[in-house]
Write a protein that holds these residues in place. Structure first.
Motif, mmCIF file in Angstrom:
data_model
loop_
_atom_site.group_PDB
_atom_site.id
_atom_site.type_symbol
_atom_site.label_atom_id
_atom_site.label_comp_id
_atom_site.label_asym_id
_atom_site.label_seq_id
_atom_site.Cartn_x
_atom_site.Cartn_y
_atom_site.Cartn_z
ATOM 1 N N SER A 73 -32.053 8.988 9.272
ATOM 2 C CA SER A 73 -30.987 8.941 7.773
ATOM 3 C C SER A 73 -29.794 8.616 8.354
ATOM 4 O O SER A 73 -28.802 8.346 7.487
ATOM 5 N N GLN A 74 -29.251 8.384 9.659
ATOM 6 C CA GLN A 74 -27.984 8.024 10.219
ATOM 7 C C GLN A 74 -28.029 6.621 10.275
ATOM 8 O O GLN A 74 -26.842 5.843 10.972
ATOM 9 N N LEU A 75 -28.940 5.683 10.217
ATOM 10 C CA LEU A 75 -29.087 4.285 10.787
ATOM 11 C C LEU A 75 -28.844 3.565 8.912
ATOM 12 O O LEU A 75 -29.102 4.341 7.978
ATOM 13 N N VAL A 76 -28.329 2.666 9.358
ATOM 14 C CA VAL A 76 -28.077 1.454 8.147
ATOM 15 C C VAL A 76 -28.723 0.158 8.366
ATOM 16 O O VAL A 76 -28.359 -0.372 9.474
ATOM 17 N N MET A 77 -29.589 0.001 7.663
ATOM 18 C CA MET A 77 -30.378 -1.427 7.920
ATOM 19 C C MET A 77 -29.970 -2.466 7.140
ATOM 20 O O MET A 77 -29.867 -2.467 5.893
ATOM 21 N N VAL A 78 -29.465 -3.567 7.862
ATOM 22 C CA VAL A 78 -28.758 -4.601 6.975
ATOM 23 C C VAL A 78 -29.674 -5.662 7.368
ATOM 24 O O VAL A 78 -30.131 -6.248 8.316
ATOM 25 N N GLY A 79 -30.047 -6.567 6.022
ATOM 26 C CA GLY A 79 -30.836 -7.784 6.283
ATOM 27 C C GLY A 79 -31.061 -8.383 4.920
ATOM 28 O O GLY A 79 -30.464 -8.056 3.969
ATOM 29 N N ASP A 80 -31.519 -9.738 4.956
ATOM 30 C CA ASP A 80 -31.471 -10.496 3.803
ATOM 31 C C ASP A 80 -33.072 -10.485 3.170
ATOM 32 O O ASP A 80 -33.137 -11.380 2.303
ATOM 33 N N SER A 81 -33.738 -9.712 3.550
ATOM 34 C CA SER A 81 -35.206 -9.736 2.837
ATOM 35 C C SER A 81 -35.306 -8.210 2.316
ATOM 36 O O SER A 81 -35.368 -7.103 2.917
ATOM 37 N N LEU A 82 -35.936 -8.086 0.910
ATOM 38 C CA LEU A 82 -36.296 -7.192 0.386
ATOM 39 C C LEU A 82 -37.582 -6.502 0.854
ATOM 40 O O LEU A 82 -37.819 -5.437 1.164
ATOM 41 N N GLU A 83 -38.612 -7.482 1.350
ATOM 42 C CA GLU A 83 -39.911 -7.387 1.517
ATOM 43 C C GLU A 83 -40.048 -6.775 3.288
ATOM 44 O O GLU A 83 -41.032 -6.103 3.358
ATOM 45 N N ASP A 84 -39.159 -7.079 3.922
ATOM 46 C CA ASP A 84 -39.097 -7.047 5.358
ATOM 47 C C ASP A 84 -37.974 -5.807 5.738
ATOM 48 O O ASP A 84 -38.188 -4.449 6.237
ATOM 49 N N ARG A 119 -38.428 2.899 4.188
ATOM 50 C CA ARG A 119 -39.636 3.665 4.816
ATOM 51 C C ARG A 119 -39.480 4.584 6.009
ATOM 52 O O ARG A 119 -39.909 5.436 5.972
ATOM 53 N N ALA A 120 -38.211 3.939 6.756
ATOM 54 C CA ALA A 120 -37.889 4.815 7.758
ATOM 55 C C ALA A 120 -36.793 6.237 7.319
ATOM 56 O O ALA A 120 -36.605 7.011 8.352
ATOM 57 N N GLY A 121 -36.400 6.134 6.228
ATOM 58 C CA GLY A 121 -35.575 6.903 5.574
ATOM 59 C C GLY A 121 -34.081 6.734 6.044
ATOM 60 O O GLY A 121 -33.159 7.508 5.896
ATOM 61 N N ALA A 122 -33.735 5.275 6.207
ATOM 62 C CA ALA A 122 -32.469 4.770 6.533
ATOM 63 C C ALA A 122 -31.758 4.469 5.252
ATOM 64 O O ALA A 122 -32.415 4.212 4.041
ATOM 65 N N HIS A 123 -30.386 4.090 5.468
ATOM 66 C CA HIS A 123 -29.604 3.467 4.432
ATOM 67 C C HIS A 123 -29.972 1.954 4.503
ATOM 68 O O HIS A 123 -30.460 1.536 5.517
ATOM 69 N N THR A 124 -29.819 1.168 3.429
ATOM 70 C CA THR A 124 -30.259 0.032 3.608
ATOM 71 C C THR A 124 -29.294 -1.032 2.546
ATOM 72 O O THR A 124 -28.691 -0.752 1.677
ATOM 73 N N ILE A 125 -28.702 -2.209 3.221
ATOM 74 C CA ILE A 125 -28.022 -3.084 2.648
ATOM 75 C C ILE A 125 -28.526 -4.675 2.704
ATOM 76 O O ILE A 125 -28.875 -4.949 3.677
ATOM 77 N N GLU A 145 -38.976 1.441 -2.691
ATOM 78 C CA GLU A 145 -39.045 0.878 -1.204
ATOM 79 C C GLU A 145 -38.090 -0.314 -1.202
ATOM 80 O O GLU A 145 -37.969 -0.840 -0.297
ATOM 81 N N ARG A 146 -38.011 -1.188 -2.584
ATOM 82 C CA ARG A 146 -37.503 -2.488 -2.522
ATOM 83 C C ARG A 146 -36.232 -2.503 -3.149
ATOM 84 O O ARG A 146 -35.578 -3.389 -3.509
ATOM 85 N N THR A 147 -35.619 -1.215 -3.165
ATOM 86 C CA THR A 147 -34.214 -0.877 -3.880
ATOM 87 C C THR A 147 -33.197 -0.599 -2.536
ATOM 88 O O THR A 147 -33.406 0.353 -2.143
ATOM 89 N N PRO A 148 -32.478 -1.333 -2.152
ATOM 90 C CA PRO A 148 -31.497 -1.172 -1.360
ATOM 91 C C PRO A 148 -30.469 -0.214 -1.810
ATOM 92 O O PRO A 148 -29.967 -0.081 -2.847
ATOM 93 N N THR A 149 -29.806 0.478 -0.779
ATOM 94 C CA THR A 149 -28.668 1.413 -1.064
ATOM 95 C C THR A 149 -27.345 0.411 -1.669
ATOM 96 O O THR A 149 -26.689 0.798 -2.734
ATOM 97 N N ALA A 150 -27.307 -0.723 -1.179
ATOM 98 C CA ALA A 150 -26.203 -1.796 -1.686
ATOM 99 C C ALA A 150 -26.668 -2.912 -1.596
ATOM 100 O O ALA A 150 -27.426 -3.358 -0.873
ATOM 101 N N VAL A 151 -25.908 -4.055 -2.274
ATOM 102 C CA VAL A 151 -26.111 -5.495 -2.135
ATOM 103 C C VAL A 151 -24.803 -6.161 -1.572
ATOM 104 O O VAL A 151 -23.701 -6.042 -2.412
ATOM 105 N N ALA A 152 -24.952 -6.968 -0.725
ATOM 106 C CA ALA A 152 -23.900 -7.550 -0.212
ATOM 107 C C ALA A 152 -24.034 -9.143 -0.705
ATOM 108 O O ALA A 152 -25.317 -9.726 -0.620
ATOM 109 N N THR A 153 -22.899 -9.922 -0.474
ATOM 110 C CA THR A 153 -23.188 -11.534 -0.795
ATOM 111 C C THR A 153 -23.232 -12.007 0.641
ATOM 112 O O THR A 153 -23.345 -13.428 0.562
ATOM 113 N N SER A 154 -22.809 -11.524 1.618
ATOM 114 C CA SER A 154 -22.533 -12.090 3.040
ATOM 115 C C SER A 154 -22.582 -11.072 3.977
ATOM 116 O O SER A 154 -22.499 -9.923 3.705
#
Length: 206
Positions: free
Chosen positions: A133-144, A151-157, A179-188
């Motif tokens: 829950s203290q992790l933030v996963m940053v990536g460009d894929s909803l599916e991955d 699924r890990a219980g992390a935050h997601t961008i 599962e496919r809803t990020p915490t936030a969305v970035a443009t870059s």
């Protein structure tokens, strides 16, 4: 890694065409061919070949060095989870140069099961001695990336290069599937770094 830390450089359309998997998870599809080792080996060879060709075009995402310098100056740990091969991770780290610390842990697809399974994030949390829950996963894929993080219980961008999902917080990329809803969305990547500072309390590793 490809599309998040680097400018997209792998020709996935060509990879899918040559492997014969036009939709869905290409790695999962090839894994399911265990009854046909020859076909499976040929597919892995194509995937490796296309990935290596992409490495010749590898370019850092704009702002990468600035983001890493900022995180490192504050002692904020950073790990890497990619479905690329280990060679791609090695080349990426080599291009960073000796003045920039590598991502650690840096998990290529030889770490199984791969994203979107959350095992990699649980592993990183264990290495760092923190809760997922203290992790933030940053990536460009909803599916991955987003699914693995959620699924890990992390935050997601989600880095939404094409502007398909729009900027915003929770629900910005909602599809009815949490599962496919990020915490936030970035443009870059640079925008993702701004969101890290705006939305989370970043702490140095112990």
């Amino acid at each position: 890694m490809d599309g998040t830390l680097t400018v997209p450089c792998i020709d996935f359309v060509e990879m899918r065409r040559r492997v014969g998997v036009l939709e869905g998870d290409i790695l999962a599809a090839v894994e399911a061919w265990s009854h046909d080792p020859a076909r499976q080996a040929a597919a892995h060879a194509v995937i490796e070949e296309v990935e290596l060709a992409g490495l010749e075009r590898l370019q850092f995402a704009p702002g990468l060095q600035e983001v890493l310098t900022s995180l490192d100056a504050r002692g904020v740990p950073r790990g890497l989870v990619t479905r690329n091969n280990a060679r791609a991770v090695d080349v990426f780290h080599a291009r960073l140069g000796p003045g920039t610390a590598p991502f650690s842990p840096a998990l290529a697809r030889c770490f199984t099961p791969p994203k979107p399974h959350p095992a990699s994030l649980h592993h990183i949390a264990g290495v760092w001695g923190v809760a997922t829950s203290q992790l933030v996963m940053v990536g460009d894929s909803l599916e991955d990336d987003v699914m693995a993080g959620n699924r890990a219980g992390a935050h997601t961008i989600l880095i939404d290069h094409d502007g398909v999902h729009g900027e915003g917080g929770a629900g910005a990329a909602a599809s009815g599937d949490p599962e496919r809803t990020p915490t936030a969305v970035a443009t870059s990547l640079a925008h993702a770094a701004e969101l890290l500072d705006e939305l989370f309390h970043l702490e140095a590793s112990a």
